[in-house]
Design a protein around this motif. Structure first.
Motif, short mmCIF file in Angstrom:
data_model
loop_
_atom_site.label_atom_id
_atom_site.label_comp_id
_atom_site.label_asym_id
_atom_site.label_seq_id
_atom_site.Cartn_x
_atom_site.Cartn_y
_atom_site.Cartn_z
N SER A 14 0.83 -1.21 0.00
CA SER A 14 0.00 0.00 0.00
C SER A 14 0.86 1.26 0.00
O SER A 14 0.59 2.22 -0.73
CB SER A 14 -0.86 0.04 1.25
OG SER A 14 -2.16 -0.26 1.01
N GLN A 17 2.47 1.76 -3.41
CA GLN A 17 1.51 2.26 -4.39
C GLN A 17 1.22 3.74 -4.17
O GLN A 17 1.14 4.52 -5.12
CB GLN A 17 0.22 1.44 -4.33
CG GLN A 17 0.36 0.05 -4.90
CD GLN A 17 -0.89 -0.79 -4.69
OE1 GLN A 17 -1.72 -0.48 -3.84
NE2 GLN A 17 -1.00 -1.87 -5.46
N LEU A 18 1.08 4.13 -2.91
CA LEU A 18 0.84 5.53 -2.59
C LEU A 18 2.03 6.39 -3.01
O LEU A 18 1.87 7.45 -3.61
CB LEU A 18 0.57 5.71 -1.10
CG LEU A 18 0.38 7.15 -0.63
CD1 LEU A 18 -0.85 7.77 -1.29
CD2 LEU A 18 0.25 7.20 0.89
N GLN A 19 3.23 5.92 -2.74
CA GLN A 19 4.42 6.66 -3.12
C GLN A 19 4.50 6.81 -4.64
O GLN A 19 4.85 7.88 -5.15
CB GLN A 19 5.67 5.96 -2.60
CG GLN A 19 6.96 6.70 -2.86
CD GLN A 19 8.17 5.99 -2.29
OE1 GLN A 19 8.08 4.85 -1.87
NE2 GLN A 19 9.30 6.67 -2.28
N GLN A 20 4.16 5.76 -5.36
CA GLN A 20 4.16 5.82 -6.83
C GLN A 20 3.13 6.83 -7.33
O GLN A 20 3.41 7.60 -8.25
CB GLN A 20 3.89 4.45 -7.42
CG GLN A 20 4.02 4.40 -8.92
CD GLN A 20 3.74 3.01 -9.48
OE1 GLN A 20 3.08 2.21 -8.86
NE2 GLN A 20 4.28 2.75 -10.66
N GLN A 21 1.96 6.86 -6.74
CA GLN A 21 0.93 7.81 -7.14
C GLN A 21 1.37 9.25 -6.88
O GLN A 21 1.13 10.15 -7.69
CB GLN A 21 -0.39 7.52 -6.42
CG GLN A 21 -1.07 6.26 -6.89
CD GLN A 21 -2.28 5.89 -6.04
OE1 GLN A 21 -2.52 6.48 -4.99
NE2 GLN A 21 -3.04 4.91 -6.49
N VAL A 22 2.03 9.47 -5.76
CA VAL A 22 2.53 10.82 -5.43
C VAL A 22 3.60 11.23 -6.44
O VAL A 22 3.62 12.37 -6.91
CB VAL A 22 3.06 10.86 -3.99
CG1 VAL A 22 3.84 12.14 -3.72
CG2 VAL A 22 1.92 10.71 -3.00
N GLN A 23 4.50 10.32 -6.80
CA GLN A 23 5.54 10.63 -7.76
C GLN A 23 4.96 10.95 -9.13
O GLN A 23 5.40 11.88 -9.80
CB GLN A 23 6.53 9.46 -7.86
CG GLN A 23 7.41 9.29 -6.64
CD GLN A 23 8.25 8.03 -6.70
OE1 GLN A 23 7.99 7.12 -7.48
NE2 GLN A 23 9.27 7.96 -5.85
N ILE A 24 3.95 10.20 -9.55
CA ILE A 24 3.31 10.46 -10.85
C ILE A 24 2.62 11.81 -10.83
O ILE A 24 2.71 12.59 -11.78
CB ILE A 24 2.33 9.32 -11.19
CG1 ILE A 24 3.11 8.05 -11.53
CG2 ILE A 24 1.42 9.72 -12.36
CD1 ILE A 24 2.25 6.81 -11.68
N SER A 25 1.95 12.12 -9.74
CA SER A 25 1.27 13.40 -9.61
C SER A 25 2.27 14.56 -9.65
O SER A 25 2.05 15.57 -10.31
CB SER A 25 0.48 13.45 -8.31
OG SER A 25 -0.11 14.70 -8.12
N LYS A 28 3.48 14.98 -13.26
CA LYS A 28 2.47 15.64 -14.09
C LYS A 28 2.43 17.14 -13.81
O LYS A 28 2.30 17.95 -14.72
CB LYS A 28 1.10 15.01 -13.87
CG LYS A 28 0.95 13.65 -14.50
CD LYS A 28 -0.43 13.07 -14.28
CE LYS A 28 -0.55 11.70 -14.90
NZ LYS A 28 -1.88 11.12 -14.70
#
Length: 68
Positions: A14, A17-25, A28
């Motif tokens: 978890s 996945q959260l760290q990956q979402q933050v990096q993608i955000s 962007k």
């Protein structure tokens, strides 16, 4: 596998996945900022460039002599 190790694995997954979402955000956001900067730069270049070049001699530069 026991319950504690499954819970630990689930928590780690978890967090990853959260760290990956933050990096993608963040990526962007950086891309959007860069795109806005490029658009501003292009607008400033086109605003400062005259539409047509004027010359004292309009025939100057209209032909090129090439000898081989």
């Amino acid at each position: 596998m026991d319950v504690a190790s499954l819970a630990s694995f689930s928590t780690q997954l978890s967090q990853a996945q959260l760290q990956q979402q933050v990096q993608i955000s963040t990526l962007k956001t950086a891309q959007d900022m860069a795109a806005n900067g490029v658009l501003q730069l292009l607008d400033s270049v086109t605003a400062s460039t005259p539409a047509t070049a004027t010359s004292a001699n309009p025939n100057l530069g209209s032909q090129i002599d090439i000898r081989v």
